[in-house]
Scaffold this motif. Structure first.
Motif, PDB file in Angstrom:
ATOM      1  N   PRO A 595     -32.722  19.896  13.870  1.00 24.76           N
ATOM      2  CA  PRO A 595     -32.024  19.190  12.786  1.00 24.76           C
ATOM      3  C   PRO A 595     -31.223  20.153  11.920  1.00 24.76           C
ATOM      4  N   ARG A 596     -30.248  19.600  11.205  1.00 25.15           N
ATOM      5  CA  ARG A 596     -29.445  20.392  10.272  1.00 25.15           C
ATOM      6  C   ARG A 596     -30.062  20.277   8.881  1.00 25.15           C
ATOM      7  N   ALA A 597     -30.032  21.390   8.145  1.00 27.47           N
ATOM      8  CA  ALA A 597     -30.668  21.397   6.826  1.00 27.47           C
ATOM      9  C   ALA A 597     -29.787  22.129   5.827  1.00 27.47           C
ATOM     10  N   SER A 598     -29.629  21.510   4.646  1.00 27.81           N
ATOM     11  CA  SER A 598     -28.886  22.159   3.557  1.00 27.81           C
ATOM     12  C   SER A 598     -29.828  22.661   2.467  1.00 27.81           C
ATOM     13  N   GLY A 599     -31.124  22.726   2.759  1.00 23.26           N
ATOM     14  CA  GLY A 599     -32.114  23.066   1.741  1.00 23.26           C
ATOM     15  C   GLY A 599     -31.974  24.479   1.213  1.00 23.26           C
ATOM     16  N   ALA A 600     -31.998  24.631  -0.123  1.00 23.68           N
ATOM     17  CA  ALA A 600     -31.981  25.962  -0.727  1.00 23.68           C
ATOM     18  C   ALA A 600     -33.215  26.754  -0.309  1.00 23.68           C
ATOM     19  N   GLY A 601     -34.323  26.054  -0.096  1.00 20.43           N
ATOM     20  CA  GLY A 601     -35.532  26.730   0.357  1.00 20.43           C
ATOM     21  C   GLY A 601     -35.348  27.417   1.688  1.00 20.43           C
TER      22      GLY A 601
END
Length: 755
Positions: A595-601
């Motif tokens: 999956p694609r993730a834009s999370g700052a974490g």
């Protein structure tokens, strides 16, 4: 001047806090006749007297209210004179509409502590000493009005001496519902792990202390559940507790026997001291000082230590002023805290060597609250015992909502009028015991507050157990985007109606585009939001596996930056890659379970892996925490990043930052400096993007939320940079920035949409 008669109705936290005897004594002082009574909405007073006396009486009810009281409203209505000849405290009146506020559990007050340690007092060393100013409340209440038969003290009939105190309006134990003494109240016993009483002919607390001194692990039943305790100076005992509790690296909290011994280990500011000694007695995150000499494995490599002071009489009897004990939740990692005796013996029997138990039932479990000080004000990381169920006041009245929260660090929320009641910490809804605890807690709080929700709010993630619970309620559902809920929670706390610019930085949240969001710049009010910008998507090869093994994200970044030659670069990660790295890269390139993730974490995870700090984690956020620890005390530099607009949405791409980190490492730069550079660059980039959105919209109010803002280095830099550009930052002050505050945001959004 002829007498007047008035009827006074008071709402707020006015039961179980000594309010009726306070009113009784105040009325006698003013020569007022009539009566005072608890009811299902609060306290009612019938008062007769001359007008001047009545005026002073009403004013002093507010000005001189008991320390634990919190008056929400006070209304006065004229009524006919009834000819009362004295002032009485009448029995509580049951009612069909229950809107009274319930006091949180309160730490032992100074007067009770003094009696507890006074050999001449009849309650000397009695571990259930309390009065109307202190003691258990929320955790023992079964229903309201708050009277003894509706608490877990119902099975303990008071002896004549206690009954006399309970019946005497001049006594501070007048109608103190948990009132008891050694002759009539609950008792503690020491059991071995098989549940057999340990009979040694000596004081049970002395015996328990001996077990701790011998390096044994003690399970202690307290106010809201069980703790697991060991001597904080005993390295081998702490290591055994870690191994048995299956808690490899996550820091433990410590209970200090006194403020003085706490200060010998940690720096304590004036605000931190106020929190430590407050009636709520939370765990406070403090900075270790040069004198720190506790076991290294309590908070390994961490500059901070979570410390609390004794809040129950049993703690005062157990810990000498010079003692420091690890005092961690009584559970196996990821399970809810144990609070029922049989369950505790079953679940903790493989961890604890002995059990210090009592025979007063805990009706509602409540874990310890955790707080730290940010810009000289409290910043809650877990809001539970000592604060729940006190409400958050809302900007306006809303329909009644049940907001079911998220999946991790779950809390739920119920609203009533202009009040939002956030539950105690539930935990991660990833195992059945926690979920069962969650369902029971919802039913209990609904009953206690007499709230019948008109709508249920949930996260948009279809697989969250909380979402599935919402679907089973049969109520109309309002589905709320995860990061919009984060921003709305802060807005609700500060009674903002918007629009605001919201920076929602966390690890993962379900996005409407099917991706995993978490580095979001939203323009939002309490009904809707627009995604004005976000962090560029990163691949998560293996999905949740990539969160547990940050090297997966980092190796894909290296492949993207340098192609097939990335192994030629002398980097910590290239020397630490496991044998299956090629399969991971291939799966990512073919977009198999990636999956694609834009999370700052995820940015923090990637940076920690690239810098060789952490390749796999043992608890949530570990890589980010260790990256921040590496950066401590250094001034960061701003590295190059890309900020571009695509179809009206700003994209912040950190690939140039990672390239800069790799180049600097190859040139011999120190890892701690690069960790500081990463933090400063993210703060500067976030501020620049926020300024662009502010310029386009004219919005100056900036809201910060999400678990990544538990990172103090990032949070403080972002706030200072925003303030330098005349933007007004708002952060959490009553609820946690992590998913523990999510339900509040869900509730206000659903309430506004349902108006």
């Amino acid at each position: 001047m002829s007498d007047r008669g008035v009827r006074i109705q008071i709402t707020g936290i006015v039961q179980g806090v000594g309010f009726r005897p306070f009113v009784y004594n105040l009325a006698r002082q003013y020569g007022i006749t009539g009566w005072v009574s608890n009811n299902a909405t609060g306290v009612t007073i019938a008062a007769e007297g001359n007008p001047a006396a009545l005026t002073g009486f009403v004013k002093d009810i507010t000005r001189q209210a008991p320390p634990l009281a919190a008056i929400d409203s006070l209304t006065v209505k004229e009524c006919r004179l009834q000819g009362y000849t004295d002032f009485q405290i009448r029995a509580s009146v049951a009612g069909s509409v229950k809107t009274v506020l319930i006091s949180p559990d309160v730490a032992t007050c100074p007067r009770c502590r003094e009696e507890l340690l006074n050999p001449a007092d009849r309650r000397y060393r009695y571990p259930f000493i309390n009065c109307t100013d202190c003691g258990p409340r929320f955790t023992i209440i079964k229903d309201i009005p708050y009277d003894r038969p509706l608490t877990t003290m119902r099975n303990f009939a008071m002896c004549p001496a206690c009954q006399a105190e309970y019946d005497n309006p001049a006594d501070r134990r007048f109608h103190a519902q948990p009132n008891a003494c050694p002759d009539c109240g609950p008792v503690y016993r020491l059991l071995d792990k098989a549940g057999t009483p340990v009979e040694a002919g000596q004081d049970v607390f002395d015996l328990a202390r001996e077990q701790i001194a011998a390096g044994r692990i003690l399970a202690i039943k307290g106010i809201g559940g069980y703790h697991l305790a060991v001597n904080a100076r005993d390295q081998s005992a702490v290591a055994r507790l870690r191994a048995r509790k299956v808690r490899e690296d996550k820091p433990f909290a410590v209970m200090a026997g006194s403020l003085a011994i706490c200060k010998s280990q940690c720096a304590v500011s004036a605000v931190e001291e106020q929190l430590l000694t407050s009636p709520a007695r939370p765990i406070v995150l403090l900075t270790k000082n040069e004198g720190y000499n506790l076991a290294d494995s309590i908070a390994p490599g961490n500059p901070c230590l979570g410390v609390m002071l004794p809040y129950a009489p049993a703690h005062i009897l157990l810990l000498a002023p010079a003692n420091m004990w690890v005092m961690t939740s009584g559970n196996v990692s990821d399970e809810p805290i144990a609070y029922q005796d049989e369950d505790a013996l079953a679940r903790l029997g493989a961890i604890a060597d002995y059990f210090l138990v009592h025979n007063r039932e805990i009706y509602c479990r409540a874990d310890d609250s955790v707080v730290r000080v940010v810009f000289n004000k409290p910043y809650y990381l877990r809001r539970s015992r000592g604060y729940v169920p006190a409400p958050v006041s809302l900007a306006r009245e809303l329909p009644s909502v049940l907001a079911v929260g998220g999946e991790l660090k779950n809390t739920f929320c119920l609203t009533r009028g202009r009040q939002a009641f956030l539950s105690a910490h539930i935990g991660d809804l990833e195992n059945m015991p926690t979920y069962q605890s969650y369902v029971a807690a919802i039913a209990h709080l609904q009953k206690l507050l007499a709230i019948e929700p008109q709508v249920v709010a949930c996260d948009q993630h279809p697989e969250y157990l909380s979402t599935k619970f919402a679907q089973e309620t049969g109520l109309p559902i309002v589905s709320v985007q995860h990061h919009h809920a984060h921003i709305a929670a802060v807005m609700a706390e500060h009674q903002l109606t918007g629009p605001v610019i919201g920076l929602a930085f966390d690890g993962t949240g379900y996005g409407p585009d099917g991706a995993l969001w978490g580095g979001e710049f939203l323009v939002a009010d309490l009904r809707e939001y627009r995604r004005a910008g976000h962090l560029a998507y990163l691949p998560l090869p293996g999905g949740a596996q990539a969160v547990r093994q940050p090297w997966r994200i980092a190796v894909c970044l290296l492949k993207e930056l340098y192609g097939e030659s990335f192994l030629d670069h002398a980097l910590p990660l290239t020397a630490q890659l496991p044998a299956n790295w090629q399969l991971v890269v291939t799966a990512a390139e073919k977009k198999i379970n990636t999956p694609r993730a834009s999370g700052a974490g995820r940015l923090f995870d990637a940076a920690a892996a690239l810098l060789g700090i952490r390749q796999s984690i043992h608890y949530e956020g570990q890589a980010a925490i260790e990256l921040e620890m590496a950066a401590q005390g250094r001034v960061g530099r701003i590295l190059a990043y890309d900020l571009t607009a695509v179809a009206g949405t700003w994209i912040l791409d950190f690939k140039p930052v990672f390239a800069g980190l790799c180049q600097a490492m190859e040139q011999g730069a120190a890892v701690p400096q690069l960790a500081a550079d990463f933090h400063t660059t993210l703060a500067a980039a976030a501020c620049e993007l926020t300024r662009k959105i502010s310029k386009a919209t004219g919005i100056k109010e900036i809201v910060l939320s999400g678990g990544v803002f538990q990172n103090m280095t990032l949070l403080t830099q972002v706030i200072r940079m925003l303030a330098q550009h005349k933007l007004v930052p708002y952060l959490h002050r009553q609820t946690p920035p992590n998913d523990g505050g999510l339900a509040l945001g869900q509730a206000v959004i659903a309430g506004e949409r349902s108006r």
